[in-house]
Design a protein around this motif. Structure first.
Motif, short mmCIF file in Angstrom:
data_model
loop_
_atom_site.label_atom_id
_atom_site.label_comp_id
_atom_site.label_asym_id
_atom_site.label_seq_id
_atom_site.Cartn_x
_atom_site.Cartn_y
_atom_site.Cartn_z
N ASN A 27 0.85 -1.18 0.00
CA ASN A 27 0.00 0.00 0.00
C ASN A 27 0.89 1.23 0.00
O ASN A 27 1.82 1.30 0.80
N PRO A 28 0.63 2.21 -0.88
CA PRO A 28 1.47 3.43 -0.84
C PRO A 28 1.25 4.25 0.43
O PRO A 28 2.05 5.10 0.78
N ALA A 29 0.15 3.96 1.12
CA ALA A 29 -0.17 4.75 2.33
C ALA A 29 -0.20 3.85 3.56
O ALA A 29 -0.32 2.63 3.45
N ALA A 30 -0.11 4.48 4.71
CA ALA A 30 -0.19 3.73 5.97
C ALA A 30 -1.65 3.33 6.21
O ALA A 30 -2.58 3.98 5.73
N THR A 31 -1.83 2.21 6.91
CA THR A 31 -3.18 1.79 7.29
C THR A 31 -3.15 1.39 8.76
O THR A 31 -2.09 1.33 9.39
N SER A 32 -4.31 1.01 9.27
CA SER A 32 -4.40 0.61 10.67
C SER A 32 -3.63 -0.68 10.94
O SER A 32 -3.36 -1.04 12.08
N LEU A 33 -3.22 -1.37 9.89
CA LEU A 33 -2.50 -2.64 10.05
C LEU A 33 -0.99 -2.44 10.21
O LEU A 33 -0.27 -3.37 10.56
N ASP A 34 -0.52 -1.22 9.91
CA ASP A 34 0.95 -1.02 9.86
C ASP A 34 1.66 -1.53 11.10
O ASP A 34 2.71 -2.16 11.01
N GLY A 35 1.09 -1.30 12.26
CA GLY A 35 1.79 -1.68 13.49
C GLY A 35 1.80 -3.18 13.72
O GLY A 35 2.53 -3.68 14.58
N GLN A 36 1.00 -3.93 12.96
CA GLN A 36 0.89 -5.38 13.22
C GLN A 36 1.47 -6.22 12.08
O GLN A 36 1.88 -7.36 12.29
N ALA A 37 1.50 -5.65 10.87
CA ALA A 37 2.03 -6.43 9.74
C ALA A 37 3.54 -6.65 9.93
O ALA A 37 4.24 -5.80 10.50
N HIS A 38 4.04 -7.78 9.44
CA HIS A 38 5.49 -8.04 9.55
C HIS A 38 6.26 -7.20 8.53
O HIS A 38 7.40 -6.81 8.76
N TYR A 39 5.64 -6.94 7.38
CA TYR A 39 6.28 -6.12 6.34
C TYR A 39 5.25 -5.13 5.79
O TYR A 39 4.12 -5.51 5.51
N ASN A 40 5.67 -3.89 5.62
CA ASN A 40 4.83 -2.87 4.97
C ASN A 40 5.57 -2.38 3.74
O ASN A 40 6.51 -1.59 3.83
N LEU A 41 5.17 -2.89 2.57
CA LEU A 41 5.84 -2.49 1.31
C LEU A 41 5.12 -1.25 0.79
O LEU A 41 3.98 -1.32 0.33
N ARG A 42 5.79 -0.10 0.94
CA ARG A 42 5.19 1.20 0.63
C ARG A 42 5.28 1.48 -0.88
O ARG A 42 6.23 2.05 -1.37
N GLY A 43 4.30 1.04 -1.60
CA GLY A 43 4.34 1.31 -3.04
C GLY A 43 3.06 0.88 -3.70
O GLY A 43 2.18 0.28 -3.07
N ALA A 44 2.97 1.19 -5.00
CA ALA A 44 1.78 0.82 -5.77
C ALA A 44 1.84 -0.67 -6.08
O ALA A 44 2.91 -1.21 -6.41
N ALA A 45 0.70 -1.31 -6.02
CA ALA A 45 0.64 -2.77 -6.22
C ALA A 45 1.21 -3.18 -7.58
O ALA A 45 1.92 -4.18 -7.68
N ALA A 46 0.94 -2.39 -8.61
CA ALA A 46 1.38 -2.77 -9.96
C ALA A 46 2.89 -2.72 -10.08
O ALA A 46 3.48 -3.36 -10.94
N GLU A 47 3.54 -1.94 -9.17
CA GLU A 47 5.01 -1.89 -9.17
C GLU A 47 5.58 -2.94 -8.22
O GLU A 47 6.50 -3.68 -8.53
N VAL A 48 4.96 -3.07 -7.05
CA VAL A 48 5.52 -3.95 -6.00
C VAL A 48 5.33 -5.42 -6.33
O VAL A 48 6.27 -6.23 -6.18
N MET A 49 4.16 -5.82 -6.79
CA MET A 49 3.88 -7.25 -6.94
C MET A 49 4.82 -7.94 -7.94
O MET A 49 5.38 -9.00 -7.62
N PRO A 50 5.07 -7.37 -9.11
CA PRO A 50 6.04 -8.02 -10.01
C PRO A 50 7.43 -8.11 -9.37
O PRO A 50 8.13 -9.13 -9.50
#
Ligand code: APR
Length: 258
Positions: free
Chosen positions: A227-250
């Motif tokens: 997600n390019p933005a922070a969410t309520s999950l940020d403090g609990q997720a093991h990894y927060n990949l800050r970017g657009a899905a179309a760029e990050v997923m590939p």
């Protein structure tokens, strides 16, 4: 200055390379790069004078069926006029690299299917599954001429059910309605049994869907947000990949050697 390309932590790449049971959970952000207006952005033109949560209810459909049906047909026309993006395609490809993958989406578009994903769990229904508002029989869409004006954003009278004559309604879950039982049970089971949970393009605010990453965390899975933005999950997720899905997923699949 262009930002440096996002780097994938080696430990995450290794976790994905060795993952056995993966859940991919998507929201409106995964379709954003296909140009699909998110739920709240879809209120342009005719719809700009409406509040989405007021339109997406059984009461609104009962009171103004033409406006509600027209809005959903407009959204369907938007979807049919776009293409899946690199995130949808990477998610479809991922299924061929891991032993088990369950794709759960909050989106009502069909871009995951058009990118090649199958058995997509639609928690909030689909724009492409109209049904009778009374007998619940699946319905066919009206003739092209009705669809042809949908992209203009106009009120359109819903067609009548061929079986009982009641108005056909969009096959989506409206505010105040329950999620489809089988979809919700399948999603919960998958979240509780996975070893890797990828949470892509969702604000994780709308319940009960937003419970799913928490189920995965409690079950000991590695939880990753894209997600390019922070969410309520940020403090609990093991990894927060800050970017657009179309760029990050590939890049995530590439880092895992897929
Ligand atoms: N890649 C990844 N994430 C993105 C991108 C992108 N290119 N663009 C935006 N996002 C993120 C936003 O930062 C936001 O966190 O996608 C998220 C979209 O959040 P919402 O608009 O709240 O959509 P969603 O989480 O799917 O909403 C859930 O609520 O509106 C109702 O029923 C509707 O299914 C919907 C539910």
């Amino acid at each position: 200055m262009t930002p440096a390309p996002l780097s994938i932590p080696p430990a995450l790449a290794d976790t994905l390379a060795r993952a056995v049971n993966v859940v991919v959970f998507t929201g409106a952000g995964v379709s954003a790069e296909s140009g699909i207006a998110t739920f709240r952005d879809a209120l342009t033109g005719l719809w700009s004078r409406f509040d989405a949560s007021a339109l997406a209810t059984p009461e609104a459909f009962a009171a103004q069926p033409d406006i509600v049906w027209g809005w959903y047909e407009w959204r369907r026309a938007q979807v049919d006029g776009t293409e899946p993006n690199a995130a949808h395609r990477a998610i479809a490809a991922l299924a061929g690299h891991v032993p088990a993958l369950t794709l759960i989406t909050q989106n009502v578009d069909n871009l995951h299917e058009r990118a090649g994903s199958s058995n997509v769990v639609h928690l909030h229904g689909s724009l492409h599954a109209p049904r009778c508002s009374r007998c619940a029989r699946p319905a066919a869409f009206p003739a092209d001429d009705a669809h042809a004006i949908a992209h203009e954003g106009r009120a359109i009278a819903p067609p009548a059910c061929a079986h009982c004559g009641a108005p056909i309604r969009p096959g989506v879950v409206w505010f105040g309605e329950s999620l489809p039982t089988d979809a919700w049970q399948a999603a919960q089971a998958a979240a509780e049994q996975c070893d890797l949970f990828l949470c892509i393009g969702t604000s994780a605010l709308v319940y009960p869907a937003a419970q799913l990453p928490l189920h995965a965390l409690r079950a000991g899975a590695t939880v990753v947000q894209v997600n390019p933005a922070a969410t309520s999950l940020d403090g609990q997720a093991h990894y927060n990949l800050r970017g657009a899905a179309a760029e990050v997923m590939p890049r995530l699949l590439e880092a895992a050697g897929f």
